[in-house]
Design an enzyme around this catalytic site. Structure first.
Site, PDB file in Angstrom:
ATOM      1  CG  HIS A 190       0.086   6.692  -0.727  1.00  0.00           C
ATOM      2  ND1 HIS A 190      -0.341   6.663  -1.404  1.00  0.00           N
ATOM      3  CD2 HIS A 190       0.156   5.533   0.132  1.00  0.00           C
ATOM      4  CE1 HIS A 190      -1.577   6.848  -0.807  1.00  0.00           C
ATOM      5  NE2 HIS A 190      -1.862   5.877   0.624  1.00  0.00           N
TER       6      HIS A 190
ATOM      7  CD  GLU B 179      -5.794   5.353   0.506  1.00  0.00           C
ATOM      8  OE1 GLU B 179      -5.325   6.322   0.701  1.00  0.00           O
ATOM      9  OE2 GLU B 179      -5.911   4.398   1.170  1.00  0.00           O
TER      10      GLU B 179
ATOM     11  CG  HIS C 205      -1.749   1.079   1.530  1.00  0.00           C
ATOM     12  ND1 HIS C 205      -3.284   1.436   0.952  1.00  0.00           N
ATOM     13  CD2 HIS C 205      -1.371   2.447   1.824  1.00  0.00           C
ATOM     14  CE1 HIS C 205      -3.715   2.340   0.955  1.00  0.00           C
ATOM     15  NE2 HIS C 205      -3.068   3.466   1.151  1.00  0.00           N
ATOM     16  CD  GLU C 206       1.753   4.165   3.684  1.00  0.00           C
ATOM     17  OE1 GLU C 206       1.775   4.854   3.003  1.00  0.00           O
ATOM     18  OE2 GLU C 206       0.708   3.115   4.313  1.00  0.00           O
TER      19      GLU C 206
END
Ligand code: ZN
Length: 505
Positions: free
Chosen positions: A272, A299, A268-269
């Site tokens: 980003h 997101e 997830h990170e």
């Protein structure tokens, strides 16, 4: 050189310096959440607020208003999508917002934020909403004042949504979200009624932190994270922090009894971070066209890699053998099918941050509806716990046993972040829409993932999204990349496919 060009050059110079200052603030914050000893907390708070003050003073200086006026009166901004056109539009947006809110209100908001967060933390600990209610009332009241200062055309909510999701309207979101709610409630009910249950036990074995970190680093690198231009560290709450050109840092946390947290958190990170690493900051640092367009688009990049790639079977065709190499005996009996099912456990739960990719959106819809109702006065702050429970029951079929597991679980409202929640679901919607289009453009993504090839997908995202920064609004960007407006259909299609494949419903 004419006056407008001179003003533009001055604006770019000033904006680069302001961005440097802000990146110093960001680095201080990263350090605060990773390595700073506790003893440094007080001085760090002073350092951070000093930097924030310097940034605010320079960003709201009247000379910026004068430069903007000179440029806007010239033909430099003829093309709204040129570098200058897009930059000036975005400088104007942030300058207006920053200067329309009176200093006294800004101060009151930031003072209230500190006290409200303390009250919230205490109230959550004691699971007593009444202790937080006066602060929430005050926060809602101050945010209403903020909205009136900056102005809005439709709903008051739009003024608060704007800093997170520029040019988006609550009316548009209500339409799309309402199209999502019914089918999602229905889908989750069907899954709950399925006799097939995911073997979640596979994720709950002992996974040593050091080995989890090894695999997480491999995962991040494999999908494209540049470790020469970034870092991975540990923090209590995972985040991605942009420190300026060539330096994007992500964090995670390790739970030795649960595989899912760290690995999917890192994907997830990394999503980003890939966005940040793909923005044209090298040459254009400090200019809006080198910055992310909106939180929803940001997101979408994290959710795409975490859920659409990271929870796909083809990803694990490539990655499961590597995980088995790392964890040895612990994973020896794990099959691809069982693992794929285990990491796609979909079931109603009380806590948003622990929710799966399907139920998550209902947590967001509930918050989006309740914060609008509090702003308009349709919902009295004191009645929040009841309204929360009622919706949880209606959407997810469960009722929180107490406030801590209900309306006190999120930090957002105590920090004045009203209007922020919908960006999470927007992220899920955009992610599915982008992913569907990338599949059409690139063909057979699954075959590529199974071979460990993620470069084509990243290249598509770089080309269609990352490199544009703030050149196009999020709505325009989606339209250009996918040919259609924001829609709930790609996400629903994706979830329905998954439900049918894994749960047989
Ligand atoms: Zn995120």
């Amino acid at each position: 050189m004419n006056e407008a060009q001179k003003a533009y050059d001055a604006l770019i110079r000033e904006s680069r310096e302001i961005a440097r200052l802000a990146s110093i603030g960001s680095l201080l914050s990263w350090d605060e959440h990773t390595y700073m000893p506790q003893g440094g907390a007080e001085n760090r708070a002073e350092q951070s607020s000093m930097i924030a003050r310097m940034v605010h003073e320079r960003a709201t200086s009247p000379k910026i208003g004068e430069w903007l006026a000179a440029i806007e009166a010239s033909d430099l901004v003829r093309d709204p999508h040129s570098n200058i056109g897009a930059n000036v539009r975005e400088y104007r947006r942030s300058y207006d917002r920053a200067t329309k809110i009176p200093a006294a209100l800004v101060e009151e908001l930031s003072r209230t934020e500190v006290l409200a967060q303390q009250a919230w933390a205490e109230a959550r600990k004691q699971s007593d909403f009444l202790k937080f209610a006066p602060w929430l009332r005050k926060t809602v009241d101050l945010k209403k004042q903020e909205a009136e200062c900056v102005g809005y055309q439709g709903h008051i909510y739009d003024a608060l949504l704007d800093p997170y999701e520029p040019d988006e309207t609550s009316a548009n979101l209500r339409g799309v979200f309402e199209g999502l709610r019914g089918p999602l409630v229905d889908l989750i009910e069907r899954i709950a009624g399925s006799s097939r249950k995911p073997p979640v036990e596979l994720l709950e074995r002992t996974y040593p932190s050091a080995l989890q970190e090894q695999l997480a680093r491999l995962g991040a690198r494999t999908i494209g994270f540049d470790f020469d231009a970034g870092r991975l560290d540990v923090s209590v709450h995972p985040f991605c922090s942009d420190e300026g050109p060539g330096d994007v840092r992500i964090t995670t946390r390790y739970d030795e009894q649960y595989f899912g947290d760290a690995f999917f958190g890192v994907l997830h990170e990394t999503g980003h971070a890939l966005y940040e690493q793909g923005l044209p900051k090298k040459d254009l640092f400090g200019q809006p066209i080198a910055e992310a367009i909106s939180l929803g688009i940001h997101e979408s990049q994290s959710r795409l890699w975490e859920n659409l790639v990271g929870r796909s079977k083809s990803f694990w065709e490539h990655f499961l053998p590597k995980a088995k190499d790392v964890f040895g005996e612990t994973m020896r009996d794990v099959t691809l099918d069982a693992w794929h099912f285990a990491i796609n456990d979909i079931r109603p739960s009380l806590i948003r941050v622990e929710a799966d990719e399907a139920t998550y959106n209902l947590h967001i819809l509930l918050r989006f509806e309740l914060e609008q109702a509090m702003l308009t006065g349709d919902l009295a702050v004191d009645d929040l716990p009841g309204a929360w429970s009622e919706r949880m029951q209606k959407y997810l079929g469960i009722t929180p046993p107490n406030d801590a597991k209900g309306c006190l679980q999120d930090i957002h409202w105590s920090g004045g972040s009203i209007g922020y929640f919908p960006t999470y679901t927007l992220g899920n919607l955009y992610a599915s829409q982008f992913f569907e289009q990338a599949g059409k453009d690139l063909g057979a993504l699954d075959a590529q993932f199974a071979k460990g090839e993620f470069g084509p997908l990243l290249g598509w995202l770089r080309e269609k999204i990352h490199r544009h920064g703030k050149r196009y609004s999020a709505r325009e960007l989606v339209k250009r990349a996918t040919g259609s407006e924001l829609s709930a259909k790609p996400l629903l299609d994706h979830l329905n496919r998954k439900a049918s494949e894994l749960y047989g419903v």
